[in-house]
Design a protein around this motif. Structure first.
Motif, short mmCIF file in Angstrom:
data_model
loop_
_atom_site.label_atom_id
_atom_site.label_comp_id
_atom_site.label_asym_id
_atom_site.label_seq_id
_atom_site.Cartn_x
_atom_site.Cartn_y
_atom_site.Cartn_z
N SER A 188 0.83 -1.21 0.00
CA SER A 188 0.00 0.00 0.00
C SER A 188 0.86 1.26 0.00
O SER A 188 0.52 2.25 -0.65
CB SER A 188 -0.94 0.00 1.22
OG SER A 188 -1.89 -1.03 1.13
N ARG A 189 1.98 1.22 0.73
CA ARG A 189 2.88 2.38 0.72
C ARG A 189 3.46 2.58 -0.68
O ARG A 189 3.58 3.72 -1.15
CB ARG A 189 4.01 2.17 1.72
CG ARG A 189 3.58 2.26 3.18
CD ARG A 189 4.76 2.52 4.11
NE ARG A 189 5.75 1.44 4.08
CZ ARG A 189 5.70 0.37 4.87
NH1 ARG A 189 4.71 0.21 5.73
NH2 ARG A 189 6.66 -0.54 4.81
N ALA A 190 3.81 1.50 -1.33
CA ALA A 190 4.35 1.60 -2.69
C ALA A 190 3.28 2.12 -3.66
O ALA A 190 3.58 2.95 -4.54
CB ALA A 190 4.86 0.23 -3.15
N ILE A 191 2.07 1.66 -3.50
CA ILE A 191 0.97 2.12 -4.37
C ILE A 191 0.76 3.62 -4.20
O ILE A 191 0.59 4.35 -5.19
CB ILE A 191 -0.31 1.33 -4.04
CG1 ILE A 191 -0.22 -0.08 -4.63
CG2 ILE A 191 -1.55 2.06 -4.58
CD1 ILE A 191 -1.36 -0.98 -4.23
N ALA A 192 0.78 4.09 -2.96
CA ALA A 192 0.61 5.52 -2.71
C ALA A 192 1.73 6.32 -3.37
O ALA A 192 1.50 7.40 -3.94
CB ALA A 192 0.57 5.79 -1.21
N TRP A 193 2.96 5.77 -3.32
CA TRP A 193 4.10 6.47 -3.93
C TRP A 193 3.94 6.52 -5.45
O TRP A 193 4.17 7.57 -6.07
CB TRP A 193 5.39 5.74 -3.57
CG TRP A 193 6.63 6.52 -3.93
CD1 TRP A 193 7.31 7.38 -3.14
CD2 TRP A 193 7.30 6.51 -5.21
NE1 TRP A 193 8.38 7.92 -3.83
CE2 TRP A 193 8.39 7.40 -5.10
CE3 TRP A 193 7.09 5.85 -6.41
CZ2 TRP A 193 9.27 7.63 -6.16
CZ3 TRP A 193 7.96 6.09 -7.47
CH2 TRP A 193 9.03 6.97 -7.33
N ILE A 194 3.52 5.41 -6.05
CA ILE A 194 3.34 5.39 -7.51
C ILE A 194 2.26 6.38 -7.92
O ILE A 194 2.40 7.10 -8.92
CB ILE A 194 2.99 3.96 -7.98
CG1 ILE A 194 4.20 3.03 -7.79
CG2 ILE A 194 2.58 3.97 -9.46
CD1 ILE A 194 3.89 1.57 -8.09
N ARG A 195 1.18 6.44 -7.16
CA ARG A 195 0.09 7.35 -7.51
C ARG A 195 0.53 8.81 -7.41
O ARG A 195 0.05 9.67 -8.15
CB ARG A 195 -1.12 7.10 -6.62
CG ARG A 195 -1.81 5.76 -6.91
CD ARG A 195 -3.13 5.66 -6.21
NE ARG A 195 -4.04 6.71 -6.66
CZ ARG A 195 -5.15 7.05 -6.06
NH1 ARG A 195 -5.49 6.45 -4.93
NH2 ARG A 195 -5.91 8.01 -6.54
N ASP A 196 1.44 9.11 -6.50
CA ASP A 196 1.95 10.48 -6.37
C ASP A 196 2.99 10.82 -7.44
O ASP A 196 3.22 12.00 -7.72
CB ASP A 196 2.58 10.67 -4.99
CG ASP A 196 1.55 10.73 -3.87
OD1 ASP A 196 0.37 10.98 -4.17
OD2 ASP A 196 1.92 10.50 -2.70
N HIS A 197 3.63 9.80 -8.01
CA HIS A 197 4.74 10.03 -8.95
C HIS A 197 4.51 9.37 -10.30
O HIS A 197 5.46 9.08 -11.02
CB HIS A 197 6.05 9.50 -8.34
CG HIS A 197 6.44 10.15 -7.05
ND1 HIS A 197 5.93 9.75 -5.83
CD2 HIS A 197 7.28 11.18 -6.78
CE1 HIS A 197 6.45 10.50 -4.87
NE2 HIS A 197 7.26 11.38 -5.41
#
Length: 302
Positions: A188-197
């Motif tokens: 989930s942390r990685a998903i949030a990062w991808i969505r921001d970048h």
């Protein structure tokens, strides 16, 4: 029709005045459609989804999930999906609800539950809608008729729903969203990062570090949870955002492609056609000319 399902249907009929109705009850959204709908893109967030009449189809990558009044859908991570109503008429409209899942609320039960294997599984699942889950969902939605009761009773009924889910077929999966060190929380942390970048260039090693995992382990877990690779996930986010820009902002294909991170208009058109079936201009013209259906390019669907 089961008695609780009939009660839930009648409540939604009274309160779902629009295709997508946010209610006074925090986290509860109602949906209504009197016809089958075009496929619509959205980000499906952690939530419980219950259909009380009609049926729905949700596509994630190459996987298709179909559910109706006999099943419920649960999502535990943010996933880019395509959804459409597959059964609905004016006399028997599609009716459903979604309820946001609160990791903190779920965490309060973990000390009372026997730990289970933290196996990697898809971040979305469809299961049988049992009476012990349907009953509190019906009582929760009925609070819309007595709004003064919502502040006191809604938190209690939400806890009951969370408990029933934890005790159900997808309990092991649901527990993972409440554990800070679980593989699902890491993904989930990685998903949030991808969505921001999503509009930036990045490699998988960078995202794996964000998740706190080795690259091979991260890739394996990410694919298991999202049913796509990290780069496929980013591409899906890019194309959904581009489609939104084309439809609502009036940008042309080249502008939309550059805005979401593509450096090559031809590559953007190829990826767009691969996902949506037609080139950008034709796709937008088709959606704009569609009649009798409301279509949102990046809507919340359930």
């Amino acid at each position: 029709m089961r008695p609780h399902l009939a009660m839930l249907r009648d409540t939604i009929l009274r309160h779902a005045t629009e295709p997508h109705t946010r209610t006074r009850l925090p986290g509860l959204t109602l949906f209504r459609s009197e016809c089958q709908t075009l496929p619509a893109d959205c980000i499906c967030r952690p939530r419980l989804c219950i259909v009380v009449q009609g049926s729905k189809q949700v596509i994630i990558g190459s996987h298709t999930f179909t559910y109706d009044a006999e099943k419920y859908l649960i999502a535990t991570v943010d996933l880019p999906v395509t959804g459409c109503v597959t059964q609905a008429t004016a006399d028997a409209p599609y009716l459903s609800l979604s309820l946001d899942l609160d990791p903190a609320e779920i965490a309060t039960f973990l000390l009372t539950i026997t730990p289970s294997d933290a196996r990697t599984g898809a971040g979305v699942a469809v299961s049988t809608l049992t009476e012990d889950l349907l009953c509190p969902a019906t009582r929760l939605t009925a609070l819309l008729d007595t709004p003064d009761d919502i502040p006191v009773l809604a938190p209690l009924i939400k806890k009951e729903i969370a408990w029933r889910l934890l005790q159900g077929e997808q309990g092991a999966l649901l527990r993972q969203i409440a554990l800070a060190d679980s593989y699902l929380s890491q993904i989930s942390r990685a998903i949030a990062w991808i969505r921001d970048h999503y509009a930036e260039a990045f490699d998988i090693d960078t995202v794996a570090k964000t998740a706190g995992m080795s690259t091979p382990s991260f890739y394996r877990h990410f694919r298991a949870v999202t049913m796509m690779s990290p780069l496929q996930y980013r591409t899906r986010i890019r194309l959904q955002e581009a489609r939104k820009r084309l439809l609502t902002d009036g940008e042309d294909a080249a502008e939309a492609g550059f805005a979401v991170g593509y450096e090559s208009p031809s590559q953007f058109s190829r990826d767009y056609r691969r996902l949506f079936g037609t080139p950008p201009a034709r796709d937008v013209a088709r959606l704009r000319s569609a009649t009798g259906q409301e279509h949102s390019p990046l809507s919340e669907t359930v």
